[in-house]
Scaffold this motif. Structure first.
Motif, PDB file in Angstrom:
ATOM      1  N   MET A 131      -4.858  30.885 -16.595  1.00 41.43           N
ATOM      2  CA  MET A 131      -3.944  31.626 -17.458  1.00 41.43           C
ATOM      3  C   MET A 131      -3.373  32.852 -16.743  1.00 41.43           C
ATOM      4  SD  MET A 131      -3.773  29.655 -19.977  1.00 41.43           S
ATOM      5  CE  MET A 131      -2.655  30.626 -21.000  1.00 41.43           C
TER       6      MET A 131
ATOM      7  N   ARG B  99       2.640  37.188 -21.148  1.00 37.94           N
ATOM      8  CA  ARG B  99       2.082  36.794 -22.426  1.00 37.94           C
ATOM      9  C   ARG B  99       0.621  37.243 -22.500  1.00 37.94           C
ATOM     10  NH1 ARG B  99       3.807  32.109 -25.190  1.00 37.94           N
ATOM     11  NH2 ARG B  99       1.700  31.287 -24.962  1.00 37.94           N
TER      12      ARG B  99
ATOM     13  N   SER C 161      -1.442  33.347 -27.686  1.00 38.27           N
ATOM     14  CA  SER C 161      -2.204  32.106 -27.729  1.00 38.27           C
ATOM     15  C   SER C 161      -3.688  32.401 -27.659  1.00 38.27           C
ATOM     16  CB  SER C 161      -1.796  31.185 -26.572  1.00 38.27           C
ATOM     17  OG  SER C 161      -2.079  31.800 -25.318  1.00 38.27           O
TER      18      SER C 161
ATOM     19  N   ASP D 152       0.209  27.897 -22.818  1.00 43.15           N
ATOM     20  CA  ASP D 152       0.970  28.836 -21.986  1.00 43.15           C
ATOM     21  C   ASP D 152       2.415  29.002 -22.438  1.00 43.15           C
ATOM     22  OD1 ASP D 152       2.283  26.562 -21.108  1.00 43.15           O
ATOM     23  OD2 ASP D 152       1.806  26.834 -18.987  1.00 43.15           O
TER      24      ASP D 152
ATOM     25  N   HIS E  52      -0.334  35.589 -17.585  1.00 48.88           N
ATOM     26  CA  HIS E  52      -0.926  36.062 -18.827  1.00 48.88           C
ATOM     27  C   HIS E  52      -1.886  37.223 -18.580  1.00 48.88           C
ATOM     28  CE1 HIS E  52       0.573  32.244 -20.324  1.00 48.88           C
ATOM     29  NE2 HIS E  52       0.196  32.557 -21.550  1.00 48.88           N
TER      30      HIS E  52
ATOM     31  N   ARG F 191      -0.682  31.805 -14.623  1.00 51.29           N
ATOM     32  CA  ARG F 191       0.504  31.480 -15.424  1.00 51.29           C
ATOM     33  C   ARG F 191       1.052  32.701 -16.161  1.00 51.29           C
ATOM     34  NH1 ARG F 191      -0.153  25.236 -17.603  1.00 51.29           N
ATOM     35  NH2 ARG F 191      -1.429  24.481 -15.865  1.00 51.29           N
TER      36      ARG F 191
ATOM     37  N   SER G  71       7.518  33.301 -21.588  1.00 51.65           N
ATOM     38  CA  SER G  71       6.858  33.094 -20.315  1.00 51.65           C
ATOM     39  C   SER G  71       7.861  33.000 -19.177  1.00 51.65           C
ATOM     40  CB  SER G  71       5.995  31.826 -20.365  1.00 51.65           C
ATOM     41  OG  SER G  71       6.796  30.690 -20.523  1.00 51.65           O
TER      42      SER G  71
ATOM     43  N   CYS H  94      -3.248  36.119 -23.921  1.00 51.83           N
ATOM     44  CA  CYS H  94      -4.088  35.009 -24.371  1.00 51.83           C
ATOM     45  C   CYS H  94      -5.490  35.508 -24.701  1.00 51.83           C
ATOM     46  CB  CYS H  94      -4.158  33.933 -23.293  1.00 51.83           C
ATOM     47  SG  CYS H  94      -5.179  32.503 -23.741  1.00 51.83           S
TER      48      CYS H  94
ATOM     49  N   ALA I  49      -4.479  24.790 -20.409  1.00 49.57           N
ATOM     50  CA  ALA I  49      -3.510  25.858 -20.148  1.00 49.57           C
ATOM     51  C   ALA I  49      -2.098  25.439 -20.524  1.00 49.57           C
ATOM     52  CB  ALA I  49      -3.561  26.269 -18.681  1.00 49.57           C
ATOM     53  N   THR I  50      -1.781  24.175 -20.319  1.00 48.31           N
ATOM     54  CA  THR I  50      -0.445  23.688 -20.663  1.00 48.31           C
ATOM     55  C   THR I  50      -0.219  23.687 -22.170  1.00 48.31           C
ATOM     56  OG1 THR I  50      -0.387  22.336 -18.660  1.00 48.31           O
ATOM     57  CG2 THR I  50       1.149  21.740 -20.398  1.00 48.31           C
TER      58      THR I  50
END
Length: 307
Positions: A81, A62, A140, A287, A86, A84, A56, A64, A283-284
């Motif tokens: 997401m 990434r 994820s 991620d 994704h 962040r 990331s 998800c 999300a944490t």
């Protein structure tokens, strides 16, 4: 003592001392965790230095998987997401405007049709297959599960039990079977199964619901232990008191300001939590930046679970 002898003794003393630890990773390597744990993990093909969080930070997006994006916290989680960094694989993407919005935010969004039935392994496998076909894999997933019935152990019917057993436990079983193995194979990944805060406070009128939610959390924890050494984290979250239409209707909070206030006052925080509250927290967990917790259940519930 002459200088030459002092120098020789200093060398001996230095060699007798443990080598200076230059990093926490070096410390773990020198300790019992490093000697046993890291060697064991490396034997399974997972290299700790290739941490999930690094992808990331590298600038590469990434991927998800989200089981749905139309209700509860899931629309907010999809947005979070994307913020962040994704790309997404979405099931049950009923809100076409949201999909358009997510793509407008710069994400590549793959929509998988016919994913409504959670009581089938094939449903979750479709999401995994699309992630592998479109992106070459995924990092994820967040799977929201659940069927709700008001039924006690004394008054509930076999049909009630079958409903919650399928929606609250079999769904988690099938989700884990489809989602976790590819992450284990690649040596990294994070999974969150959303169950319910009802698992923390059994209630007579919802005995069957609460019992199956507790069982689902147990399944998550056992699975987390099974794959913990493979670089994969598996956690559960659950909510209560979230402000979204079906919940407000269920508790009558949409009928009048007075009923809304009464519903909010039943929580220690004296308010409803917002979908964004849950989305930010979840999300944490998925991620790639917080990978030190697994096998946990986190209740996001305005204090519901602590009274």
């Amino acid at each position: 003592m002459d200088k030459e002898l002092q120098d020789q003794e200093a060398v001996v003393e230095q060699e007798a001392r443990p080598k200076e630890v230059s990093s926490r990773r070096d410390f773990l390597k020198q300790g019992s965790v490093g000697a046993a744990g890291l060697v064991g993990v490396a034997a399974m093909g997972f290299q700790p230095e290739i941490a999930t969080a690094q992808s990331s930070r590298s600038g590469k997006k990434r991927v998800c998987i989200l089981f749905d994006s139309w209700n509860h916290m899931m629309p907010a989680l999809a947005r979070e997401m994307v913020r962040r960094n994704h790309d997404l694989v979405l099931g049950q993407a009923r809100n076409k405007d949201l999909v358009k919005e997510l793509r407008g935010m710069g994400a590549r969004v793959e929509v998988v049709e016919d994913t409504e039935d959670q009581v089938k392994l094939e449903t979750f496998q479709k999401l995994v297959d699309r992630a592998q076909e479109a992106f070459g894999g995924f990092n994820s997933a967040c799977i929201r599960t659940g069927h709700h019935v008001n039924a006690s152990a004394l008054t509930g019917t076999e049909k009630d039990l079958d409903t919650v057993y399928g929606g609250n436990l079999k769904s988690v079983f099938f989700a884990l079977q489809a989602i976790v193995p590819p992450l284990v194979a690649q040596g990294s990944g994070q999974v969150v199964i959303n169950t319910s805060a009802g698992a923390t406070r059994p209630q007579p009128a919802q005995a069957l619901y609460c019992a199956t939610r507790q069982a689902a959390n147990g399944l998550v924890r056992a699975t987390a232990l099974e794959v913990a050494a493979n670089g994969v984290t598996v956690n559960a979250t659950g909510t209560a008191g979230m402000e979204y239409p079906s919940y407000l209707h269920m508790v009558g909070a949409d009928e009048s300001p007075e009923k809304r206030k009464a519903a909010m006052d039943s929580f220690p925080m004296k308010r409803f939590i917002q979908p964004e509250d849950a989305a930010s927290f979840v999300a944490t967990l998925i991620d790639g930046t917080a990978t030190g917790q697994t096998g946990q259940f986190y209740s996001i519930d305005a204090g519901f679970s602590i009274v």
